[in-house]
Motif scaffolding. Structure first.
Motif, PDB file in Angstrom:
ATOM      1  N   LEU A  47     -46.229  55.563  11.241  1.00 28.76           N
ATOM      2  CA  LEU A  47     -47.555  55.135  10.780  1.00 28.76           C
ATOM      3  C   LEU A  47     -47.447  53.992   9.785  1.00 28.76           C
ATOM      4  O   LEU A  47     -48.287  53.073   9.777  1.00 28.76           O
ATOM      5  N   GLU A  48     -46.417  54.022   8.935  1.00 30.64           N
ATOM      6  CA  GLU A  48     -46.191  52.922   8.003  1.00 30.64           C
ATOM      7  C   GLU A  48     -45.866  51.631   8.742  1.00 30.64           C
ATOM      8  O   GLU A  48     -46.191  50.537   8.274  1.00 30.64           O
ATOM      9  N   TRP A  49     -45.224  51.756   9.893  1.00 28.24           N
ATOM     10  CA  TRP A  49     -44.911  50.595  10.724  1.00 28.24           C
ATOM     11  C   TRP A  49     -46.098  50.176  11.596  1.00 28.24           C
ATOM     12  O   TRP A  49     -45.969  49.325  12.462  1.00 28.24           O
ATOM     13  N   GLU A  50     -47.243  50.820  11.357  1.00 27.98           N
ATOM     14  CA  GLU A  50     -48.490  50.521  12.060  1.00 27.98           C
ATOM     15  C   GLU A  50     -48.397  50.797  13.564  1.00 27.98           C
ATOM     16  O   GLU A  50     -49.009  50.118  14.392  1.00 27.98           O
ATOM     17  N   THR A  51     -47.618  51.829  13.906  1.00 32.23           N
ATOM     18  CA  THR A  51     -47.593  52.319  15.281  1.00 32.23           C
ATOM     19  C   THR A  51     -48.949  52.927  15.611  1.00 32.23           C
ATOM     20  O   THR A  51     -49.599  53.536  14.752  1.00 32.23           O
ATOM     21  N   GLU A  52     -49.393  52.764  16.835  1.00 36.65           N
ATOM     22  CA  GLU A  52     -50.664  53.369  17.229  1.00 36.65           C
ATOM     23  C   GLU A  52     -50.617  54.863  16.932  1.00 36.65           C
ATOM     24  O   GLU A  52     -49.671  55.548  17.319  1.00 36.65           O
ATOM     25  N   PRO A  53     -51.592  55.418  16.201  1.00 35.53           N
ATOM     26  CA  PRO A  53     -51.506  56.804  15.710  1.00 35.53           C
ATOM     27  C   PRO A  53     -51.272  57.859  16.787  1.00 35.53           C
ATOM     28  O   PRO A  53     -50.522  58.810  16.559  1.00 35.53           O
ATOM     29  N   LEU A  54     -51.910  57.724  17.938  1.00 32.05           N
ATOM     30  CA  LEU A  54     -51.725  58.728  18.980  1.00 32.05           C
ATOM     31  C   LEU A  54     -50.292  58.720  19.494  1.00 32.05           C
ATOM     32  O   LEU A  54     -49.695  59.787  19.713  1.00 32.05           O
ATOM     33  N   LEU A  55     -49.716  57.533  19.664  1.00 33.99           N
ATOM     34  CA  LEU A  55     -48.326  57.433  20.097  1.00 33.99           C
ATOM     35  C   LEU A  55     -47.399  58.017  19.042  1.00 33.99           C
ATOM     36  O   LEU A  55     -46.467  58.773  19.363  1.00 33.99           O
ATOM     37  N   ALA A  56     -47.649  57.698  17.777  1.00 35.99           N
ATOM     38  CA  ALA A  56     -46.821  58.237  16.691  1.00 35.99           C
ATOM     39  C   ALA A  56     -46.884  59.753  16.653  1.00 35.99           C
ATOM     40  O   ALA A  56     -45.866  60.432  16.461  1.00 35.99           O
ATOM     41  N   ALA A  57     -48.076  60.305  16.845  1.00 34.97           N
ATOM     42  CA  ALA A  57     -48.241  61.761  16.826  1.00 34.97           C
ATOM     43  C   ALA A  57     -47.495  62.422  17.980  1.00 34.97           C
ATOM     44  O   ALA A  57     -46.842  63.456  17.800  1.00 34.97           O
ATOM     45  N   LEU A  58     -47.565  61.844  19.162  1.00 33.12           N
ATOM     46  CA  LEU A  58     -46.867  62.406  20.313  1.00 33.12           C
ATOM     47  C   LEU A  58     -45.349  62.360  20.120  1.00 33.12           C
ATOM     48  O   LEU A  58     -44.638  63.304  20.492  1.00 33.12           O
TER      49      LEU A  58
END
Length: 260
Positions: free
Chosen positions: A61-72
């Motif tokens: 999330l700090e790297w600004e990854t899309e939140p849904l992808l980061a969560a998965l």
């Protein structure tokens, strides 16, 4: 009053029971395999398991990854560490309760290693709802999603202890029956310590009312699931215990995302 040494041993046995993490063999030497007391450490074991996935989620999330992808990705890491133990229980329970005609038929389906349509749908919903909830929480405020992942891991494992304690074993043999029914004091300690962990983790980033709503709704969800298991098969199995963890985590994260 339990000693620190005893609690560390319970934590090690809990991690050995709930995960694929390597645990030194000395904690199991001369032990009868029962986790009746060790379940008091299940919430802490959940925190240990979720620590690396939560850190990974925060970094993404700090790297600004899309939140849904980061969560998965974070949920995939958590599943790998647990060996998909609870997900397997959820799928088997969904297949059994969804397709079984009576107790014997339900238990036979649950024992079958093959996964049917009910189980597949349950797994899709489990990952989808948890990932969507974490993504929603990530948009609410910085740091909330990783902390919610930690809190959900702890509280859901306390709820599975409550489900386990509330019912007798529905099957004479099996892992759950062999592991022993949780002691009442261990159940109470697990629930209290998990609730405290949730408060300490989340109150700095979310108000009290949404947090209490998430805790209450997830507890209510497990109460309803436990009553349903009692009606369908007259007790618990290892699969329903795993399904209780998944149900508790799903409801906790979804309720927190809606209420926050």
């Amino acid at each position: 009053m339990p000693s620190v040494t005893e609690f560390v041993a319970d934590l090690a046995r809990s991690l050995g029971f709930l995960s694929r993490l390597p645990v030194p063999s000395r904690f199991f030497e001369g032990h009868d395999g029962s986790v009746s007391r060790a379940v008091r450490a299940f919430p802490l074991a959940g925190l240990v398991l979720a620590l690396a996935p939560a850190l990974l989620l925060w970094i993404l999330l700090e790297w600004e990854t899309e939140p849904l992808l980061a969560a998965l990705i974070a949920l995939a890491g958590l599943t790998l560490l647990s060996g998909a133990l609870h997900e397997d229980g959820l799928a088997d329970t969904a297949d059994g309760f969804g397709g079984g005609r009576d107790k014997e038929h339900v238990l036979a389906i649950m024992k079958d290693s093959r996964t049917g349509s009910y189980g597949v749908i349950a797994l899709i919903l489990s990952f989808g709802l948890r990932a969507a909830a974490l993504a929603s929480l990530a948009a609410y405020t910085d740091g909330l999603a990783p902390l919610a992942l930690l809190a959900g891991a702890a509280f859901s494992r306390a709820l599975m202890v409550a489900h386990w304690h509330a019912l007798a074993s529905a099957r004479a043999g099996g892992v759950a029956a062999g592991a022993g029914r949780p002691e009442a004091d261990a159940r109470t300690f697990a629930l209290a310590s998990a609730a405290l962990a949730c408060l300490l983790l989340l109150l700095p980033v979310v108000s009290l009312l949404p947090l209490l709503a998430a805790l209450a709704l997830s507890a209510l969800g497990i109460y309803g699931f436990t009553r349903h298991a009692d009606r369908r098969i007259g007790g618990h199995t290892g699969d329903t215990i795993g399904a209780a963890q998944q149900t508790g985590e799903i409801v906790f994260l979804a309720a927190l995302a809606v209420a926050a």
